[in-house]
Design an enzyme around this catalytic site. Structure first.
Site, PDB file in Angstrom:
ATOM      1  N   HIS A 307       0.861  -1.186  -0.053  1.00 22.42           N
ATOM      2  CA  HIS A 307       0.056   0.096   0.082  1.00 22.42           C
ATOM      3  C   HIS A 307       0.965   1.162  -0.001  1.00 22.42           C
ATOM      4  O   HIS A 307       1.976   1.192   0.618  1.00 22.42           O
ATOM      5  CB  HIS A 307      -0.785  -0.038   1.143  1.00 22.42           C
ATOM      6  CG  HIS A 307      -2.167   1.009   0.949  1.00 22.42           C
ATOM      7  ND1 HIS A 307      -2.000   2.414   1.354  1.00 22.42           N
ATOM      8  CD2 HIS A 307      -3.406   0.483   0.544  1.00 22.42           C
ATOM      9  CE1 HIS A 307      -3.105   2.829   1.173  1.00 22.42           C
ATOM     10  NE2 HIS A 307      -4.119   1.978   0.741  1.00 22.42           N
ATOM     11  N   ASP A 364      -8.122  -5.281   0.016  1.00 23.75           N
ATOM     12  CA  ASP A 364      -8.436  -5.992  -1.304  1.00 23.75           C
ATOM     13  C   ASP A 364      -7.971  -7.571  -1.056  1.00 23.75           C
ATOM     14  O   ASP A 364      -8.510  -8.545  -1.711  1.00 23.75           O
ATOM     15  CB  ASP A 364      -8.007  -5.808  -2.581  1.00 23.75           C
ATOM     16  CG  ASP A 364      -8.686  -4.397  -2.811  1.00 23.75           C
ATOM     17  OD1 ASP A 364      -9.785  -4.123  -2.819  1.00 23.75           O
ATOM     18  OD2 ASP A 364      -7.880  -3.546  -3.523  1.00 23.75           O
TER      19      ASP A 364
HETATM   20  N1  CMC Z   1       3.975  -7.697  -5.072  1.00 27.50           N
HETATM   21  C1  CMC Z   1       5.461  -7.591  -5.056  1.00 27.50           C
HETATM   22  N2  CMC Z   1       6.098  -6.591  -4.716  1.00 27.50           N
HETATM   23  C2  CMC Z   1       5.532  -5.372  -4.516  1.00 27.50           C
HETATM   24  C3  CMC Z   1       4.172  -5.233  -4.312  1.00 27.50           C
HETATM   25  C4  CMC Z   1       3.535  -6.553  -4.500  1.00 27.50           C
HETATM   26  N3  CMC Z   1       2.097  -6.648  -4.326  1.00 27.50           N
HETATM   27  N4  CMC Z   1       3.855  -4.114  -4.146  1.00 27.50           N
HETATM   28  C5  CMC Z   1       5.064  -3.558  -3.844  1.00 27.50           C
HETATM   29  N5  CMC Z   1       5.888  -4.113  -4.310  1.00 27.50           N
HETATM   30  C6  CMC Z   1       7.518  -3.662  -4.153  1.00 27.50           C
HETATM   31  C7  CMC Z   1       7.797  -2.894  -5.483  1.00 27.50           C
HETATM   32  O1  CMC Z   1       8.354  -3.953  -6.588  1.00 27.50           O
HETATM   33  C8  CMC Z   1       8.986  -2.018  -5.073  1.00 27.50           C
HETATM   34  O2  CMC Z   1      10.245  -2.943  -4.782  1.00 27.50           O
HETATM   35  P1  CMC Z   1      11.516  -2.340  -5.191  1.00 27.50           P
HETATM   36  O3  CMC Z   1      11.476  -1.154  -4.145  1.00 27.50           O
HETATM   37  O4  CMC Z   1      12.439  -3.376  -4.958  1.00 27.50           O
HETATM   38  O5  CMC Z   1      11.305  -1.548  -6.474  1.00 27.50           O
HETATM   39  C9  CMC Z   1       8.404  -1.776  -3.438  1.00 27.50           C
HETATM   40  O6  CMC Z   1       7.638  -3.072  -3.301  1.00 27.50           O
HETATM   41  C10 CMC Z   1       7.690  -0.402  -3.325  1.00 27.50           C
HETATM   42  O7  CMC Z   1       6.505  -0.601  -4.303  1.00 27.50           O
HETATM   43  P2  CMC Z   1       6.027   0.418  -5.193  1.00 27.50           P
HETATM   44  O8  CMC Z   1       5.384   0.112  -6.198  1.00 27.50           O
HETATM   45  O9  CMC Z   1       7.069   1.737  -5.434  1.00 27.50           O
HETATM   46  O10 CMC Z   1       5.092   1.369  -4.057  1.00 27.50           O
HETATM   47  P3  CMC Z   1       3.566   2.174  -4.546  1.00 27.50           P
HETATM   48  O11 CMC Z   1       3.379   2.862  -2.999  1.00 27.50           O
HETATM   49  O12 CMC Z   1       3.937   2.900  -5.642  1.00 27.50           O
HETATM   50  O13 CMC Z   1       2.412   1.305  -4.769  1.00 27.50           O
HETATM   51  C11 CMC Z   1       0.640  -0.374  -4.577  1.00 27.50           C
HETATM   52  C12 CMC Z   1       1.494   0.618  -3.922  1.00 27.50           C
HETATM   53  C13 CMC Z   1      -0.536  -0.441  -3.739  1.00 27.50           C
HETATM   54  C14 CMC Z   1       0.328   0.146  -6.059  1.00 27.50           C
HETATM   55  C15 CMC Z   1       1.448  -1.553  -4.826  1.00 27.50           C
HETATM   56  O14 CMC Z   1       1.982  -2.203  -3.441  1.00 27.50           O
HETATM   57  C16 CMC Z   1       0.848  -2.843  -5.534  1.00 27.50           C
HETATM   58  O15 CMC Z   1       1.182  -2.887  -6.895  1.00 27.50           O
HETATM   59  N6  CMC Z   1       0.019  -3.704  -4.855  1.00 27.50           N
HETATM   60  C17 CMC Z   1      -0.669  -4.804  -5.670  1.00 27.50           C
HETATM   61  C18 CMC Z   1      -1.976  -4.342  -5.838  1.00 27.50           C
HETATM   62  C19 CMC Z   1      -2.807  -3.955  -4.847  1.00 27.50           C
HETATM   63  O16 CMC Z   1      -2.937  -4.814  -4.065  1.00 27.50           O
HETATM   64  N7  CMC Z   1      -3.514  -2.909  -4.999  1.00 27.50           N
HETATM   65  C20 CMC Z   1      -4.618  -2.387  -3.982  1.00 27.50           C
HETATM   66  C21 CMC Z   1      -4.173  -1.363  -3.258  1.00 27.50           C
HETATM   67  S1  CMC Z   1      -5.190  -1.116  -1.650  1.00 27.50           S
HETATM   68  C22 CMC Z   1      -6.791  -0.646  -2.163  1.00 27.50           C
HETATM   69  C23 CMC Z   1      -6.959   0.454  -2.728  1.00 27.50           C
HETATM   70  O17 CMC Z   1      -6.584   1.473  -2.252  1.00 27.50           O
HETATM   71  O18 CMC Z   1      -7.254   0.617  -4.140  1.00 27.50           O
END
Ligand code: CMC
Length: 428
Positions: A307, A364
């Site tokens: 998140h 989710d």
């Molecule tokens: N699985 C594997 N690696 C992950 C995941 C995941 N679900 N989420 C984040 N990471 C890794 C990412 O690859 C990155 O690694 P590194 O530092 O080595 O590059 C690190 O963790 C930070 O991730 P980020 O993408 O920079 O973080 P963000 O804040 O931009 O993204 C997120 C947040 C929710 C989009 C992401 O965690 C994600 O894609 N999660 C899966 C989709 C999901 O469950 N979304 C629902 C969010 S909650 C409900 C809502 O509000 O809609």
């Protein structure tokens, strides 16, 4: 005592006020940055460090796992409140009295119908259309049938637009499903509660009576409350930014629905179940999928994990995990993917990749398992999220409009070609 922050650029110092929220969050107010520095701006892709507004609606502390609507904790609201009470609280700032709630509900019921011609639009979509696309189109189309909901400036006009959308949106969501399922369209029954009536509109069989199920209504009520607002997330920011051009409530919400659809946001609830099903179909090998999620060459992510704001745990996920166990128990359902989900969570919580990046289950991760137990099909999960988030979008839109916020219009740093002369086609 007022506090300031100093920014030094090429040896010249500039002072900016620091503002403090009621929960002691600090922010550097850079409104004058460009004008006093002669054009310097800030850059923050994904707005990871940018506050877009001051808001009195929802507080969340991602480090401590706190979420409160208008000061009330999510745990208490999910346990004790009804969805419409929470909607009122979010939109108008206080819990309603019994009288206020009855009036609010009656005003919504008065609007719980759509123009019969909306059916023709719905008929134009193929049955296979994703419900989120249909829902956003129909929400936009509502403008054509309710033109006086567009330019709403006074509180009274806003109120009328708000009860209209709260009345009509469940009809559209339920119809989107019924069309998909080949069922005749149903208007429900206004003598039922808001959540119960929605469920009836979705599932009433043409030749059978509808029987309310307390377990189902209570589970749905809880899920809708948990989704009702989440401050400046992707879809809510979209609603505020679209509304900041003075676009009306319905189209701003329609834009929010589209933003929510993506699998990184609300679409994750559908993606989680599809992922868990894929793991089950693949023999339940969670280790294989954990490895894929960690592999930077693989685009696979563990859906329902991570998140932007929560770096400890998502309090909504905690409540939903307990609720998933309860609902499945109460309904006497055994779902093998619940075990797969729990197994994945356990492995992730012990895995340095997830621990170091502070990746925890989000709202989710377990919600789809409950939706499934309630008989809601997978591609209706995100519309369920949208129904829950509706009061949040409305309250944020209203706050933005009443606060007379300026039109949303970020800056950029241009990194393209500098000036060059046009080359005629023959010479290229
Ligand atoms: N699985 C594997 N690696 C992950 C995941 C995941 N679900 N989420 C984040 N990471 C890794 C990412 O690859 C990155 O690694 P590194 O530092 O080595 O590059 C690190 O963790 C930070 O991730 P980020 O993408 O920079 O973080 P963000 O804040 O931009 O993204 C997120 C947040 C929710 C989009 C992401 O965690 C994600 O894609 N999660 C899966 C989709 C999901 O469950 N979304 C629902 C969010 S909650 C409900 C809502 O509000 O809609």
């Amino acid at each position: 005592m007022s506090r300031n922050a100093t920014i030094e650029i090429d040896g010249k110092k500039y002072e900016f006020p620091i503002i403090e929220g009621t929960e002691n969050e600090l922010a550097i107010d850079i409104k004058t940055l460009r004008s006093i520095t002669g054009g310097v701006t800030t850059i923050d892709p994904g707005f990871k460090n940018t506050g877009s507004c001051e808001s009195a609606i929802t507080f969340l502390d991602g480090e401590k796992g706190i979420l409160r609507y208008r000061g009330y904790s999510i745990e208490e609201l999910a346990e004790k409140a009804e969805f419409l009470e929470v909607a009122y609280l979010l939109i108008f700032g206080e819990l309603p009295t019994a009288e206020e709630l009855t009036k609010f509900h009656n005003d919504i019921k008065d609007q719980a119908h759509v123009d019969e011609d909306v059916k023709k639009i719905l008929d134009g979509f193929p049955k296979t259309a994703h419900p989120m696309g249909v829902l956003s189109s129909l929400t936009s189309a509502l403008v054509a049938f309710n033109p006086d909901s567009v330019n709403v400036d006074s509180e009274e006009e806003m109120y009328n637009a708000i009860v209209r959308i709260l009345g009509k949106f469940p009809v559209l969501a339920a119809w989107t499903y019924r069309k998909h399922a080949g069922l005749p369209l149903d208007y429900g029954d206004n003598s039922l509660g808001y959540v119960d009536n929605f469920f009836k509109m979705m599932f009433k069989k043409p030749a059978a009576d509808y029987e309310s199920n307390e377990i189902v209504v209570s589970a749905l009520n809880k899920l809708l409350i948990l989704h009702a607002d989440h401050e400046q997330n992707c879809s809510t920011s979209t609603v505020r930014i679209v509304g900041s051009s003075n676009a009306g409530l319905f189209v701003s919400i329609s834009a929010g629905i589209n933003a929510l659809w993506g699998p990184l946001h609300g679409g994750a609830n559908q993606a989680v179940i599809e992922m868990l099903e894929a793991i089950k179909g693949d023999g339940g090998d969670t280790k294989k999928y954990m490895a894929k999620a960690k592999d930077k060459e693989d685009s696979f992510r563990l859906m329902g994990f991570g998140h932007r704001v929560y770096k400890n745990f998502d309090p909504r996920a905690k409540i939903i995990k307990v609720a998933a166990d309860e609902v499945l128990n109460e309904l006497g359902i055994e779902d093998p993917i619940l075990d797969i989900a729990k197994g994945l969570e356990k492995e992730a919580l012990e895995d340095p990749y997830f621990v170091d990046r502070k990746l925890y289950p989000n709202v989710d991760f377990y919600s789809g398992i409950i939706y499934r137990a309630l008989g809601i099909p997978t591609d209706m999960f995100t519309p369920m999220f949208a129904l829950g988030r509706l009061p949040g979008w409305i309250s944020q839109w209203r706050e933005m409009r009443l606060g007379k916020e300026p039109i949303g219009r970020p800056r950029q740093i241009y990194i393209g070609e500098t000036h060059r002369n046009f080359i005629p086609l023959k010479k290229r």
